[in-house]
Design an enzyme around this catalytic site. Structure first.
Site, PDB file in Angstrom:
ATOM      1  N   GLU A 467       1.015  -0.516  -0.100  1.00 20.61           N
ATOM      2  CA  GLU A 467       0.134   0.092  -0.205  1.00 20.61           C
ATOM      3  C   GLU A 467       1.134   1.541   0.245  1.00 20.61           C
ATOM      4  OE1 GLU A 467      -4.290   1.292   2.261  1.00 20.61           O
ATOM      5  OE2 GLU A 467      -3.243  -0.852   2.577  1.00 20.61           O
ATOM      6  N   GLU A 738      -1.988   0.088  13.237  1.00 17.28           N
ATOM      7  CA  GLU A 738      -3.695   0.716  12.573  1.00 17.28           C
ATOM      8  C   GLU A 738      -4.540   0.252  13.666  1.00 17.28           C
ATOM      9  OE1 GLU A 738      -5.263  -0.281   8.179  1.00 17.28           O
ATOM     10  OE2 GLU A 738      -3.644  -1.589   9.210  1.00 17.28           O
TER      11      GLU A 738
END
Length: 898
Positions: A467, A738
């Site tokens: 990502e 996260e």
């Protein structure tokens, strides 16, 4: 007496290769006296270091401005160095000595004609589908010793340059990642010391990088182009005043290099047996090399680099050699970081060694890579068999890791042969926070390492999996914290330029910047609002009006986009939104929290409109300001009608809904009181644990402090069980996760698909640590810390805390400690040419306060002393002050200044 120090141009000391034709100058003042103010300045600008060839002079200018001073009427020329110095007059009319001489130098300015041509390796040498990377070279001769030489370069892909066998500069991942179709940055290097009279040679390495390599998902690559290319111009000046230019053109030669594969996600494969040693030296035999191919590309998008380049910042040594239960050899560096591993190995020619990278070990203690998804994070190195061993580190790939797994390395493993090299954008560190609680200090360290790991040319959401994209929502949530930790103004100025470039004609803002996702990936509330929130935050933090000027049309277009979306003009109740992403009150299996998405969207509609109105005010756009003032009132009224009952109750009973309504000022007085009480009730119902996600978490502590619930904010901060900021710390985290439960209590993982252990968004609590615990807050009316509020708020069982911030004007410090005799000591440092409002926590009687051992009274730098319902309020000029007094109120009663 006052002294002028730390001269800068466009935030940098002696910058090389800037692109501003109207550059701005900043300086700081130093003085042992208190309440020092600048009342006038003078700047001299010249073409020579002796300042004998005057180019521009300001004369004496009556002004307090010492930050980002524009040189009225001056326009810089391309590829030219300017020298300058500054002197000032203080509040008594006394002149300082002239400062030391500083300089700035422009690069190849935007629009200037390049003599060089774009060159690539021909397809017959390296087909488009080949993973092997090219080398390029050119030999040339210089007629005399060199007086000065500048090398200007850029690439399609990534590049590194060598001159006469030595690396050019210390930048990495040049030319950086921009919206390549609109902007391609160029770099300037001073190579005067690398050249010699007679024969010379220049060499280049090219890498796929973001231009040609794999990006995002679906195994997609070549988002911008399928051919690597180099554009280079070397200008040499001789002592007699003559010049010579060496350029990239068809006379260059190419060969396949030793890098067999290099991808940002996947790592690098290198065969040392294929090295062409000395290819950038004059004596190299290039027989068999292929002529470079010339290509035509648009040079109108070329512009000198805006942000600080990526550099090697520090190294980290291993802390442990581990043999896992799976009998794999693993090295622990003790810190989750971003960069690569430099290693030494001694083995026969043809022997291959392999390194894999991971952030964590699993619950059994084995090497864990499932959360990387498709990213391989793999380094493969084939030895050439050098006597005494050989050393390697990658060039065009970076990894996110704490642990590495070794395969093929000769036993026994020598830990001293490995070191982790930390790379990130070379931003100056500006902030430091510490306190009496070691867990909070580790949290602060984790927040800082989150910035280090994710500010690698763009503000990435994560640095390890497939990502590593510039998510707009994450950036706007964290930018204020980032502005405390480091000087992020150039970094975000560059990124916001790309945001504006990638913005659609209808004003929609992509989810990620630079935009490389599909065309539907645009315009979620709280994500697209980065177009407005980020420029405004930079303005408040640095006093940079130019960032507002340059982003203003983008800001307007975003608000216009929102206005056109709703089924009602003043609500945003259509389209896709991420909502309160990863909110813990989400339904099982859902990533989106329970707060209604249209409530969140409409709240941010109001907030961005308010900030746009403030921006118009700053820029002197009175008509626009009136338009957005009215629009803001209408949006707030519509929000109240839609989401607030007549009795003043919010329709959504979630922490995030109440936080946003209170943070953005969306409620009338009755509803505001009720919402604050309800938020406290919701916190008590969750036993003072967060249920917020990406949208609510950055603001919740600020709201609690603002509405007299400081101890509730501290209780949230101090929680150690899931979900809390300290839970990951208790599990050994060295960066921000996260997910609150990225690693569960039993050691298992939240998920395999989306579980980054270096994801800075929740680190936005760092903003509150500086603003409330240490008490350092900028003033929007005098931005860039020209004026500030110092209002520390003790609590949470802390016995001391300290915040230090290097502002554009100098060092601000706020520190407090509770003393055994029941008193508190508050130390404050205010830099010259600024002022502050100081709030003394828990003080009610000015006669009981001593400052530097003397009774508290106006004078000696303290401009005024007064008491009000919030305690003692002091107006102070520059200087260092120490206040000692008995605490009157318990910390639970202390509230922030409004």
């Amino acid at each position: 007496m006052v002294q002028v120090t730390d001269l800068r141009c466009e935030y940098r000391r002696n910058p090389l290769g800037i692109g501003e034709t109207h550059p701005r100058i900043s300086w700081k003042l130093e003085s042992d006296e208190r309440a020092v103010r600048q009342t006038a300045y003078e700047i001299e600008l010249a073409a020579d270091e002796s300042l004998g060839q005057a180019v521009w002079q300001s004369g004496r200018v009556a002004s307090e401005q010492s930050v980002l001073v524009e040189l009225a009427g001056f326009e810089a020329e391309s590829r030219r160095r300017y020298y300058y110095r500054v002197r000032v007059w203080n509040q008594n009319g006394e002149a300082s000595a002239w400062s030391e001489i500083a300089f700035f130098e422009t690069g190849m300015l935007k629009g200037e004609n390049w003599e060089a041509e774009w060159i690539s390796a021909p397809l017959e040498l390296l087909p488009e589908e080949s993973e092997r990377l090219p080398l390029l070279r050119k030999g040339f001769s210089l007629k005399a010793p060199v007086a000065k030489a500048r090398l200007y370069a850029t690439a399609h892909g990534l590049y590194e340059l060598e001159l006469n066998g030595k690396r050019v500069g210390n930048d990495y991942f040049a030319p950086g990642w921009t919206s390549y179709r609109h902007t391609l940055q160029t770099q300037t290097y001073d190579v005067s010391e690398l050249l010699q009279a007679g024969d010379n040679a220049i060499g280049a390495w090219l890498g796929n990088g973001w231009y040609k390599g794999y990006l995002a998902w679906g195994n997609k690559k070549a988002h911008y182009g399928d051919r690597l290319g180099l554009l280079l111009q070397l200008r040499v000046a001789y002592a007699d005043g003559s010049e010579e230019t060496i350029v990239s053109d068809g006379s260059w030669q190419c060969a396949a290099g030793p890098i067999l594969m290099s991808e940002i996600y996947h790592g690098e494969t290198y065969d040392a047996r294929e090295e062409l040693s000395g290819f950038s030296t004059a004596g190299f035999d290039a027989a068999g090399w292929t002529a470079a191919q010339v290509a035509q590309h648009d040079n109108g998008r070329l512009t000198p680099q805006i942000n600080e380049p990526v550099r090697k910042i520090e190294t980290v040594r291993p802390v442990e050699l581990i043999t896992t239960p799976a009998e794999e050899t693993v090295i622990d560096f003790g810190q989750n970081l971003v960069g690569w591993v430099r290693f030494r190995v001694s083995a026969d020619a043809g022997a291959e060694v392999v390194i894999h990278h991971a952030e964590v070990l699993d619950q059994e203690g084995n090497f864990y890579t499932d959360n990387l998804r498709a990213a391989k994070q793999e380094i493969r190195y084939t030895c050439k068999g050098s006597v005494g061993g050989e050393t390697f580190e990658p060039r065009f790939s970076f990894q996110g890791f704490r642990f590495i797994r070794l395969t093929g390395f000769p036993e026994p493993i020598d830990l001293s042969a490995f070191e982790a090299v930390v790379l990130h954008s070379d931003m100056e560190e500006t902030g430091r926070f510490r306190c009496s609680d070691p867990l909070i200090n580790q949290l602060q360290s984790n927040i800082r390492w989150g910035l280090k790991g994710n500010f690698l040319d763009v503000p990435t959401d994560c640095p390890q999996r497939d990502e590593r994209l510039g998510w707009t929502g994450d950036a706007q949530m964290f930018i204020q914290t980032a502005a405390y930790l480091s000087n992020v103004a150039p970094f975000f100025a560059k990124w916001l330029g790309d945001l504006a470039s990638d913005q659609r004609e209808d004003g929609g803002v992509p989810f990620v910047v630079p935009h490389i996702l599909d065309d539907g990936s645009f315009s979620s509330a709280a994500w697209g609002d980065a177009a407005v929130i980020c420029p405004w935050t930079l303005y408040v933090s640095y006093g940079d009006t130019r960032i507002l000027e340059r982003q203003y049309e983008s800001m307007k277009h975003w608000v216009a986009y929102i206005r056109a979306q709703g089924e009602q003009e003043y609500l945003w109740n259509t389209g896709f939104h991420f909502g309160d992403w990863l909110g813990l009150d989400a339904k099982s299996g859902d990533y989106v929290g329970a707060t209604e998405r249209d409530l969140i969207a409409s709240a941010f509609y109001a907030y961005s409109t308010m900030l746009l109105r403030k921006t118009a005010d700053v820029l002197g756009l009175e008509e626009d300001a009136a338009v957005y003032e009215e629009l803001g009132r209408n949006v707030v009224a519509a929000f109240q009608e839609e989401f607030v009952t007549p009795a003043g109750r919010l329709s959504a009973s979630t922490q995030t809904a109440h936080v946003l309504a209170l943070m953005f000022g969306l409620l009338d007085e009755t509803a505001e009181k009720r919402a604050a009480a309800k938020l406290k009730e919701l916190l008590e119902a969750s036993k003072h644990h967060l249920t917020t996600g990406f949208v609510g978490t950055p603001y919740i502590s600020h709201v609690l402090s603002r509405y007299g619930m400081q101890e509730d904010a501290y209780t949230l901060l101090m929680q150690k069980d899931y979900p809390s900021w300290l839970y990951p710390v208790t599990k050994g985290a060295t960066t921000i996760w996260e997910h609150w439960d990225g690693i569960k209590e039993d050691g298992s993982f939240w998920s395999r698909d989306m579980n980054s252990f270096n994801h800075y968004a929740y680190g936005a609590v760092g903003d509150w640590l500086y603003k409330s615990v240490a008490g350092i807050q900028p003033d929007e009316e005098a931005p860039g810390y020209k004026r500030m509020l110092i209002a520390p708020q003790p609590g949470g069982g802390l016995t001391w805390a300290e915040g230090v911030l290097e502002t554009p004007y100098g060092t601000v410090r706020s520190a407090w400690k509770l003393k055994e005799d029941g008193s508190i000591e508050v130390e404050v440092t205010i830099p010259p040419n600024t002022s502050a409002e100081i709030r003394l926590p828990g003080a009610s009687d000015a006669t009981a306060v001593k400052e530097s051992g003397e009774p508290l009274r106006a004078g000696g730098g303290l401009l005024s002393v007064a008491g009000d319902g919030l305690g003692i309020k002091i107006e102070a000029g520059s200087g260092t002050y120490t206040f000692v007094y008995p605490i009157h109120a318990a910390s639970t009663d202390l509230v922030a200044a409004p």
